[in-house]
Design an enzyme around this catalytic site. Sequence first.
Site, PDB file in Angstrom:
ATOM      1  N   ASP A 261       0.868  -1.167   0.000  1.00 25.37           N
ATOM      2  CA  ASP A 261       0.000   0.000   0.000  1.00 25.37           C
ATOM      3  C   ASP A 261       0.913   1.228   0.000  1.00 25.37           C
ATOM      4  OD1 ASP A 261      -2.087   1.791   0.057  1.00 25.37           O
ATOM      5  OD2 ASP A 261      -3.210   0.719   1.595  1.00 25.37           O
TER       6      ASP A 261
HETATM    7  C1  BGC Z   1      -4.977   3.250  -0.096  1.00 25.10           C
HETATM    8  C2  BGC Z   1      -5.032   2.233  -1.223  1.00 25.10           C
HETATM    9  C3  BGC Z   1      -4.914   2.945  -2.541  1.00 25.10           C
HETATM   10  C4  BGC Z   1      -3.625   3.746  -2.554  1.00 25.10           C
HETATM   11  C5  BGC Z   1      -3.390   4.487  -3.854  1.00 25.10           C
HETATM   12  C6  BGC Z   1      -3.769   4.169  -0.212  1.00 25.10           C
HETATM   13  O1  BGC Z   1      -3.871   5.202   0.702  1.00 25.10           O
HETATM   14  O2  BGC Z   1      -4.967   2.596   1.143  1.00 25.10           O
HETATM   15  O3  BGC Z   1      -6.223   1.506  -1.156  1.00 25.10           O
HETATM   16  O4  BGC Z   1      -4.962   2.017  -3.581  1.00 25.10           O
HETATM   17  O5  BGC Z   1      -3.671   4.692  -1.501  1.00 25.10           O
HETATM   18  O6  BGC Z   1      -4.259   5.550  -3.981  1.00 25.10           O
END
Ligand code: BGC
Length: 853
Positions: A261
Amino acid sequence: MKNATKPFTQSFASIGAACLVSLLMGCVLAASAQAPVPDSPAIEAKAHALLAKLTLEQKIELIGGVDSMFTHAEPAIGLPRFKMSDASVGVRTWGPTTAYAGGVALAATWDKDFARELGESLGKDARARNVNFLLGPGVNIARSPLNGRNFEYLSEDPFLNADMVVPYIEGVQSQGVIATVKHYALNDQEYNRHNVSSDVDERTMREIYLPAFEAAVTKGHVDSAMNSYNLINGVHATQNEFLNLKLLKGEWDFKGVLMSDWDATYDGVAAANNGLDLEMPSPRFMNAQTLLPAIKNGAVKESTIDDKVLRLLRTELRYGFTDRPQWDPAYSTYSVADRAVALQGALESLTLLKNEGHILPLDPSKVKTIAIIGPDAFPAVTGGGGSSEAHAFEPVSTLTGIANLLGPNVHVLYTRGLPEMTDVFRRTQWDGGVSKAIYPSKDFTGTPETTTLREIAGWQPGRRGPAQNVPHTIRYTATFKAATAGRYVMLAETGGEPFSVQIDGKQWVMPPHAEGQAPQSTTLNLTAGQTIHVVADYLPRSAGERFSLGIISETDLILPEVKQFASAADVVVVAVGFATATESEGLDRTFDLPWGQDALVEAVAAANPHTVVTLTGGGGMGVTRWLDKVPALLHTWYPGQEGGTAVAEVLFGTHDPEGKLPVSFDRSWEDNPSAKDYYPIKGADTALHVTEYGKPPVDYVIPHVKYEDKLMVGYRYWTTTGKHPLYPFGFGLSYTTFSFSKLSVPTAAASGATVPVSFDVTNTGSVAGAEVAQLYVSDPSAKVQRPERELKGFEKVRLAPGETKHVTLNLDARSFSYWDEATHNWKIDPGKFVILVGDSSESTPLHADLTLN
Ligand code: BGC
């Protein structure tokens, strides 16, 4: 860069020419899906040949992202960078898009065919935007209604999640777009999501929290997975050997790319050695400064880095990303077909929970004046907040959807019903002003600098600035005197920064000093002239002060036109619930409705008995204060951009409601089986020391949440204890009626054999509708404690009035198994099982015994 894009330019030119020829020949452009080809010796050979051309430094560069949403390009091998986009309710990262009923709303459809259709639409939307990786689906379990991202996920049940996510992934990937199953794993709360450890035993993980990930890999063949922020049993997901190496890449044989993530990596060496393939959004830890010396001294093997690069190359080659453009003329960024899919999802997901006296469907010919009231009535609330938030094309609100359906001859009276939040802060009459003390420390010690204010109203509530190390803390002290007797709403908000409030010495906001919480409100019953003393502590985490606190009487809160409009209308629709500011990634939400909404529903219901309430939100919420005062309740989840049209069609009976609850709907937050174990246990914090190359080490406090509710999540708890939630998992009303009959189950079978179960479902009413037949298995002779029943099959059946369909569901070995902690394997205890079939977890009119030998 020039070289890197060459393969694209060439193939784009050839496709363009081919299309032109097709057009000249009178052919119509058809979507050229280009699903990935399976891995093959030829692909392996090509991937290895490309790898062999790379230096170690170039390989390390490839395992870190760039520009927030891209993989790294490598011109030396003609490899362009590949583009990503979020995800849960629409392809949202690159401008306006179609916003669908995704996540929990998709689960409420219980429609596997629709899950595939939605996946295909998302895949097409991604292709239209040149996106190679879709950063979804999210399949974490809805353990608690407080989790601010439940709306992005599916349900409380591992089987439902697994069965819905497989066709969804197949749909996305059939379009030549990589799906990314997330957030692996146990990311079941947003409160403190970066630092919290989810402490869970293996059986609970295997039976509840992991099956959807397992199915995504072993059945859906998902080609990318995303590790979560949190720790699991004390180890961050991005460096978790058990999850990444033993399960994902070991037992489940995942051959794709495991990415982090965004900023969820904490140790470059540990992440490299424990399965992380791609650090997103940038290589803060898995970079050359950290990995080159580690490879030199043997802490990381070069073959480990090679494996990661091979995974990226293999996947990209299988999808043909280097041989074809991701966009081609068959894909359009705006599509009328997508709007139809968005509408279908909304129609299938709306879940009717109460319909006393058959007030619904409403008869449009009898409605001359309708009042549509509430903060969720307009503008459209298509989804929750955070990285999934989609800027929808032409979103249809409940207000406009109903007005469109009723046409020009009906009077529509609209009011938001409640003032804006900032009004509450500004209108609060603190008695003698507010004392504001700024302490020169992070823990309210030292000599504060004190001023007196008229109000507590931070700058731009709800807006967060970039995180900073703010060295001070602020304490507000104030007194409020109630002018009249009655209920008062107290409201506090910081935009996610930690705060706590004490009212007359008693802690109100729980847990105190919590980061990642939505605006909080409470209702106080005050007598005329009663004085309350308030102390609010605020721990700023970013530039500017955001803390706001207010108190206002409910009578002053409700806008005066509410009563006027409600009284003048033949029927009132009150749209309440959550929205992007109150239910969002990065925040845990409240169980109670956002401030003032209970009072609003009561005010409307008091003025007009023909009141229909619609709810927006990612799960259950507090409705008991007014539920017995309103005849109808419709849960709309987050219905996407066509939600308003769908609400109108369901309320006026153009479409029969067919959604079924994918979560148990609790009476109160305290009733939820996870409530007492939701927050970290006191005194169990551990320390984590993180060193990012070239930066001073950072020490983190790791709170531990013990999943003591174990297997007893949602309906597993309710059916095992024999207690009842407000509305059970699987429940949803219809305007027609269905009956179940002719259950056929073999009386005995061999353990491990597939057991066919069949039965009839009949539409016994007078309108067309859809029923979700649900099959639960009970294992009364198990040698270990098991939930009283578990969902092991379901089928959505669409029936004309009087029509009957015969349904057959097959139960495989896993349907009867539990995770045996002694042998670390799935196990069936031979003996009696009970097969239950019906229309909710608590309504299973058909049942039969089965003996497994
Ligand atoms: C989120 C993810 C997301 C990523 C990219 C993160 O803060 O937890 O689910 O895909 O950001 O935007």
